[in-house]
Motif scaffolding. Structure first.
Motif, PDB file in Angstrom:
ATOM      1  N   PRO A  46       0.829  -1.208   0.000  1.00 37.78           N
ATOM      2  CA  PRO A  46       0.000   0.000   0.000  1.00 37.78           C
ATOM      3  C   PRO A  46       0.863   1.257   0.000  1.00 37.78           C
ATOM      4  CG  PRO A  46       0.094  -0.918   2.201  1.00 37.78           C
ATOM      5  CD  PRO A  46       0.813  -1.892   1.306  1.00 37.78           C
ATOM      6  N   HIS A  47       0.257   2.388  -0.299  1.00 36.15           N
ATOM      7  CA  HIS A  47       0.971   3.652  -0.168  1.00 36.15           C
ATOM      8  C   HIS A  47       1.386   3.839   1.285  1.00 36.15           C
ATOM      9  CE1 HIS A  47      -1.173   5.453  -3.941  1.00 36.15           C
ATOM     10  NE2 HIS A  47      -0.225   4.608  -4.253  1.00 36.15           N
ATOM     11  N   LEU A  48       2.523   4.480   1.480  1.00 32.75           N
ATOM     12  CA  LEU A  48       3.010   4.736   2.830  1.00 32.75           C
ATOM     13  C   LEU A  48       2.070   5.710   3.544  1.00 32.75           C
ATOM     14  CD1 LEU A  48       5.302   4.284   4.868  1.00 32.75           C
ATOM     15  CD2 LEU A  48       6.466   6.262   3.841  1.00 32.75           C
ATOM     16  N   THR A  49       1.743   5.404   4.787  1.00 34.09           N
ATOM     17  CA  THR A  49       0.847   6.246   5.577  1.00 34.09           C
ATOM     18  C   THR A  49       1.580   6.772   6.816  1.00 34.09           C
ATOM     19  OG1 THR A  49       0.049   4.381   6.892  1.00 34.09           O
ATOM     20  CG2 THR A  49      -1.169   4.902   4.857  1.00 34.09           C
ATOM     21  N   GLN A  50       0.982   7.768   7.440  1.00 33.71           N
ATOM     22  CA  GLN A  50       1.588   8.348   8.643  1.00 33.71           C
ATOM     23  C   GLN A  50       1.729   7.321   9.769  1.00 33.71           C
ATOM     24  OE1 GLN A  50       0.276   9.135  11.851  1.00 33.71           O
ATOM     25  NE2 GLN A  50       2.225  10.075  12.475  1.00 33.71           N
ATOM     26  N   PRO A  51       0.721   6.474  10.041  1.00 38.57           N
ATOM     27  CA  PRO A  51       0.900   5.480  11.111  1.00 38.57           C
ATOM     28  C   PRO A  51       2.061   4.523  10.848  1.00 38.57           C
ATOM     29  CG  PRO A  51      -1.421   5.751  10.618  1.00 38.57           C
ATOM     30  CD  PRO A  51      -0.675   6.491   9.542  1.00 38.57           C
ATOM     31  N   GLU A  52       2.233   4.118   9.591  1.00 38.21           N
ATOM     32  CA  GLU A  52       3.347   3.216   9.289  1.00 38.21           C
ATOM     33  C   GLU A  52       4.679   3.938   9.464  1.00 38.21           C
ATOM     34  OE1 GLU A  52       5.010   0.195   5.813  1.00 38.21           O
ATOM     35  OE2 GLU A  52       3.074   1.184   5.545  1.00 38.21           O
ATOM     36  N   LEU A  53       4.758   5.152   8.962  1.00 40.00           N
ATOM     37  CA  LEU A  53       5.976   5.947   9.137  1.00 40.00           C
ATOM     38  C   LEU A  53       6.289   6.135  10.617  1.00 40.00           C
ATOM     39  CD1 LEU A  53       8.213   7.764   7.891  1.00 40.00           C
ATOM     40  CD2 LEU A  53       6.560   9.642   7.981  1.00 40.00           C
ATOM     41  N   LEU A  70       2.995  -2.997  11.306  1.00 42.73           N
ATOM     42  CA  LEU A  70       3.292  -1.985  10.294  1.00 42.73           C
ATOM     43  C   LEU A  70       4.793  -1.914  10.013  1.00 42.73           C
ATOM     44  CD1 LEU A  70       0.895   0.911  11.365  1.00 42.73           C
ATOM     45  CD2 LEU A  70       0.721  -0.497   9.300  1.00 42.73           C
ATOM     46  N   ALA A  71       5.599  -1.901  11.076  1.00 39.88           N
ATOM     47  CA  ALA A  71       7.047  -1.773  10.916  1.00 39.88           C
ATOM     48  C   ALA A  71       7.651  -2.994  10.246  1.00 39.88           C
ATOM     49  CB  ALA A  71       7.696  -1.534  12.274  1.00 39.88           C
ATOM     50  N   ALA A  72       6.996  -4.135  10.374  1.00 40.58           N
ATOM     51  CA  ALA A  72       7.533  -5.371   9.810  1.00 40.58           C
ATOM     52  C   ALA A  72       7.675  -5.289   8.293  1.00 40.58           C
ATOM     53  CB  ALA A  72       6.648  -6.553  10.192  1.00 40.58           C
ATOM     54  N   ARG A  73       6.814  -4.518   7.634  1.00 35.21           N
ATOM     55  CA  ARG A  73       6.917  -4.388   6.175  1.00 35.21           C
ATOM     56  C   ARG A  73       8.275  -3.811   5.795  1.00 35.21           C
ATOM     57  NH1 ARG A  73       1.254  -1.210   5.464  1.00 35.21           N
ATOM     58  NH2 ARG A  73      -0.192  -2.978   5.520  1.00 35.21           N
ATOM     59  N   SER A  74       8.592  -2.671   6.385  1.00 35.64           N
ATOM     60  CA  SER A  74       9.850  -2.003   6.078  1.00 35.64           C
ATOM     61  C   SER A  74      11.039  -2.820   6.570  1.00 35.64           C
ATOM     62  CB  SER A  74       9.866  -0.613   6.718  1.00 35.64           C
ATOM     63  OG  SER A  74      11.120   0.001   6.589  1.00 35.64           O
ATOM     64  N   ASP A  75      10.954  -3.323   7.797  1.00 31.09           N
ATOM     65  CA  ASP A  75      12.067  -4.086   8.361  1.00 31.09           C
ATOM     66  C   ASP A  75      12.436  -5.273   7.472  1.00 31.09           C
ATOM     67  OD1 ASP A  75      12.104  -2.356  10.509  1.00 31.09           O
ATOM     68  OD2 ASP A  75      11.013  -3.713  11.855  1.00 31.09           O
ATOM     69  N   GLY A  76      11.422  -5.996   6.997  1.00 29.78           N
ATOM     70  CA  GLY A  76      11.679  -7.171   6.166  1.00 29.78           C
ATOM     71  C   GLY A  76      12.300  -6.818   4.828  1.00 29.78           C
ATOM     72  N   LEU A  77      11.817  -5.734   4.211  1.00 28.41           N
ATOM     73  CA  LEU A  77      12.360  -5.329   2.912  1.00 28.41           C
ATOM     74  C   LEU A  77      13.796  -4.849   3.041  1.00 28.41           C
ATOM     75  CD1 LEU A  77       9.241  -3.493   1.439  1.00 28.41           C
ATOM     76  CD2 LEU A  77      10.107  -5.761   0.806  1.00 28.41           C
ATOM     77  N   ALA A 104       6.526   2.591  -3.748  1.00 34.28           N
ATOM     78  CA  ALA A 104       6.129   2.094  -2.431  1.00 34.28           C
ATOM     79  C   ALA A 104       7.254   1.275  -1.802  1.00 34.28           C
ATOM     80  CB  ALA A 104       4.853   1.245  -2.548  1.00 34.28           C
ATOM     81  N   TRP A 105       8.016   0.550  -2.625  1.00 33.37           N
ATOM     82  CA  TRP A 105       9.160  -0.199  -2.110  1.00 33.37           C
ATOM     83  C   TRP A 105      10.244   0.762  -1.627  1.00 33.37           C
ATOM     84  CZ3 TRP A 105      14.338  -0.611  -3.491  1.00 33.37           C
ATOM     85  CH2 TRP A 105      15.044  -1.680  -2.919  1.00 33.37           C
ATOM     86  N   VAL A 109      12.302   1.277   2.099  1.00 32.12           N
ATOM     87  CA  VAL A 109      13.713   0.944   2.330  1.00 32.12           C
ATOM     88  C   VAL A 109      14.566   2.189   2.535  1.00 32.12           C
ATOM     89  CG1 VAL A 109      13.548  -1.242   1.085  1.00 32.12           C
ATOM     90  CG2 VAL A 109      14.317   0.820  -0.131  1.00 32.12           C
ATOM     91  N   MET A 110      14.062   3.347   2.156  1.00 31.43           N
ATOM     92  CA  MET A 110      14.802   4.591   2.382  1.00 31.43           C
ATOM     93  C   MET A 110      14.372   5.160   3.733  1.00 31.43           C
ATOM     94  SD  MET A 110      14.586   6.238  -1.442  1.00 31.43           S
ATOM     95  CE  MET A 110      15.625   7.635  -1.032  1.00 31.43           C
TER      96      MET A 110
END
Length: 200
Positions: A46-53, A70-77, A104-105, A109-110
């Motif tokens: 999904p598009h990055l949202t404020q809660p995920e950020l 939510l954090a697991a998406r970024s952490d895993g990538l 979105a990727w 990762v950034m």
């Protein structure tokens, strides 16, 4: 062993996917080169949202269950990116930009403090010792012109993380007649073959 991560991002079967498939086929015949593939369209990030950020900014041990998810998406990538030596981006050109799936990727990762950091002298990349390959498939001919905003954008995002050794393989004019398409793809496949030999 050299590990390559291939990211595809096309919503259509065809040109950029065929370049990625050719890379994989060439790599399969090279000892010491291992390839992992991630289909960013199938992942449907999904598009990055404020809660995920915001979840990234909370220490891991203090995250709520929702924040951990939510954090697991970024952490895993990011873990996947760091586990590979070469990043291969198979990228179609959509309206002069990158597909939203690939954006979105990159958005995940950034991460300031993780893959880059801000210093008194400006941003510093923290992803070191890696290189990237961009497989760019375009219906028209844009490379080297003011309309090619895609290539600098990708290089800037990679560079911010510290990945500055970037090779670009263009396959252009793919919608400008069958003869042009076949010639462009043949040239791109030859360039990919040469790159694969140098990666192992």
């Amino acid at each position: 062993m050299t590990r390559a991560l291939v990211l595809t991002s096309s919503i259509l079967a065809g040109n950029s996917l065929s370049l990625a498939e050719h890379f994989q086929a060439q790599a399969a015949g090279v000892d010491g080169l291992e390839v992992t593939t991630r289909d960013l369209v199938a992942d449907d990030l999904p598009h990055l949202t404020q809660p995920e950020l915001a979840s990234w900014q909370v220490p891991a041990e203090q995250r709520s269950a929702a924040q951990r998810e939510l954090a697991a998406r970024s952490d895993g990538l990011i873990e996947e990116l760091l586990a590979h030596d070469v990043l291969v981006l198979a990228v179609p050109l959509y309206n002069l930009g990158i597909p939203s799936q690939m954006k979105a990727w990159f958005d995940r990762v950034m991460r300031a403090g993780t893959t880059f950091r801000y210093t008194e002298n400006g941003p510093q990349g923290l992803v070191e010792g890696k290189r990237a390959v961009i497989l760019a498939a375009r219906g028209g001919q844009y490379a080297g012109s003011e309309f090619d905003s895609q290539t600098p954008h990708l290089k800037h995002m990679l560079g911010l993380m510290g990945i500055r050794e970037v090779d670009v393989v263009f396959a252009e004019g793919l919608a400008m007649g069958e003869a042009q398409r076949e010639a462009a793809l043949a040239e791109a496949r030859q360039a990919i073959g040469g790159l694969v030999e140098r990666l192992a």
